[in-house]
Motif scaffolding. Structure first.
Motif, PDB file in Angstrom:
ATOM      1  N   UNK A 139      66.516  88.798  43.676  1.00  0.00           N
ATOM      2  CA  UNK A 139      66.247  87.488  43.080  1.00  0.00           C
ATOM      3  C   UNK A 139      66.444  86.368  44.101  1.00  0.00           C
ATOM      4  N   UNK A 140      67.461  86.484  44.945  1.00  0.00           N
ATOM      5  CA  UNK A 140      67.669  85.466  45.980  1.00  0.00           C
ATOM      6  C   UNK A 140      66.512  85.443  46.978  1.00  0.00           C
ATOM      7  N   UNK A 141      66.039  86.615  47.375  1.00  0.00           N
ATOM      8  CA  UNK A 141      64.883  86.658  48.280  1.00  0.00           C
ATOM      9  C   UNK A 141      63.650  86.024  47.629  1.00  0.00           C
ATOM     10  N   UNK A 142      63.460  86.299  46.348  1.00  0.00           N
ATOM     11  CA  UNK A 142      62.297  85.738  45.655  1.00  0.00           C
ATOM     12  C   UNK A 142      62.420  84.225  45.479  1.00  0.00           C
ATOM     13  N   UNK A 143      63.637  83.734  45.272  1.00  0.00           N
ATOM     14  CA  UNK A 143      63.824  82.276  45.199  1.00  0.00           C
ATOM     15  C   UNK A 143      63.466  81.629  46.532  1.00  0.00           C
ATOM     16  N   UNK A 144      63.854  82.274  47.638  1.00  0.00           N
ATOM     17  CA  UNK A 144      63.478  81.746  48.957  1.00  0.00           C
ATOM     18  C   UNK A 144      61.958  81.730  49.130  1.00  0.00           C
ATOM     19  N   UNK A 145      61.293  82.784  48.664  1.00  0.00           N
ATOM     20  CA  UNK A 145      59.826  82.807  48.739  1.00  0.00           C
ATOM     21  C   UNK A 145      59.218  81.719  47.866  1.00  0.00           C
TER      22      UNK A 145
END
Length: 375
Positions: A139-145
């Motif tokens: 989820x953190x990686x997707x928020x960065x994206x």
């Protein structure tokens, strides 16, 4: 027949009273503690230990990636602040309040990373591995994206951002269901409640209440920079979404008394109302119906939190009184007790029923003996 025959039969008909010892009832927390003590000691399987070690490394990296991306999109031109300010929708939040929400969410996730590293409790380790696992890092990686897609501000990037937010929402809901069913929040495990449950709830509320709808309207072009008519296209969908979200939040808060979800949702609604490009009152204000829905939703949510809590803790008592036992209906025929001489058996006195109870055949029996007490 002897004179004391009816009295003997009356005494035999009365049940024999004995003192019954009622053991003290345990509270739900004590029962849960005893159940946990009676179970076998929890241990992690080798696969779960590997997952925990990977999670201990992956989650801090994802958190650093998210923070670095947020700093990057804040410093570049056009910045994330500029994009939010110049492309308002009906779900756009005040930038400073959104930044404060993200900061609090990151602080809770830092606490989650520390808890995963230092906790020796097998129950907490299982809660971290099974309750969130690697989903929080993804989820953190997707928020960065999503932050990159939001700054790029193209039709394709915004659609990809909607897809990323949808995946985040699905994963956070899965984590919430697992945590709710297998590791319910209890104060006997305070660190699990604060550092495992709350970070997942903060992400779920943020994405489901604001971000995904704001990005979706931007992808469809329903924002003010394309003109007031383009913005007005999203009015009815905004009304429907706000009503559904308000009902879901009110039901959830009423059923669970979840203070964290209540506080997060209230803060996000206040951030939407605070957005200066769409004030509550003014020439560029948002439609009155949306403002009214948000205010009513916040009020109902507060009532759903306060009233069940008052009922649960005894601050509010609802009395149920039978209609025929009201204070205005006094008994017209008082009980008459005959004096009892020492050494003689106590007589049985029948209490006549009033007119309102004439349809009942049950007669009340009272003992005049002091050992039986009075009515």
């Amino acid at each position: 027949m002897s004179a004391d025959g009816p009295q003997a039969r009356g005494e035999a008909a009365l049940p024999h009273r004995e003192a019954v010892h009622i053991p003290p009832q345990e509270t739900a927390t004590e029962r849960h503690t005893h159940e946990e003590d009676s179970r076998e000691p929890l241990t992690l399987t080798p696969g779960q230990r590997k997952s925990l070690v990977f999670l201990q490394m992956n989650t801090p990296v994802s958190l650093l990636c998210c923070i670095a991306t947020a700093l990057f999109v804040t410093l570049i031109v056009p910045s994330i602040h500029y994009v939010f300010r110049n492309q308002p929708t009906y779900f756009t939040m005040a930038p400073r309040m959104e930044l404060a929400y993200f900061a609090v969410m990151m602080l809770f996730q830092i606490g989650f990373c520390l808890l995963a590293l230092i906790t020796p409790n097998p129950h907490t380790q299982l809660c971290i591995v099974e309750g969130t696992g690697s989903r929080l890092a993804i989820e953190n990686y997707l928020i960065a994206m999503w932050l990159f897609c939001r700054v790029m501000d193209t039709s394709a990037s915004l659609r990809f951002g909607v897809l990323a937010l949808a995946v985040i929402l699905i994963m956070s809901i899965v984590s919430a269901v697992v945590l709710r069913t297998k590791y319910q929040p209890r104060w006997v495990h305070p660190f699990e409640l604060l550092l495992v449950h709350i970070p997942n709830k903060l992400i779920t509320v943020l994405v489901s209440q604001v971000l995904i709808w704001d990005t979706l309207m931007l992808a469809w072009g329903w924002e003010r920079s394309n003109g007031r008519e383009a913005l007005a296209h999203g009015l009815w969908i905004s009304i429907i979404v706000q009503v559904i979200i308000g009902i879901v939040l009110a039901v959830w808060v009423a059923q669970t008394s979840d203070v964290s979800v209540y506080a997060a949702s209230m803060f996000l609604d206040a951030a939407v109302l605070k957005f200066h490009k769409m004030p509550v009152i003014g020439p560029n204000s948002r439609p009155f119906v949306l403002t009214a829905i948000l205010c009513v939703s916040m009020t109902v949510r507060t009532i759903c939190l306060v009233i069940p809590g008052m009922l649960k803790h005894g601050c509010l008592i609802i009395c149920h009184t039978h209609g025929r036992h009201g204070p205005e209906e006094a008994y017209t025929e008082p009980v008459v007790e005959e004096p009892v001489e020492q050494g003689t058996p106590a007589p049985v006195v029948y209490v006549p029923t009033p007119d309102t109870d004439a349809n009942e055949n049950t007669r009340l029996v009272q003992r005049a003996d002091p050992s039986y007490g009075g009515l």
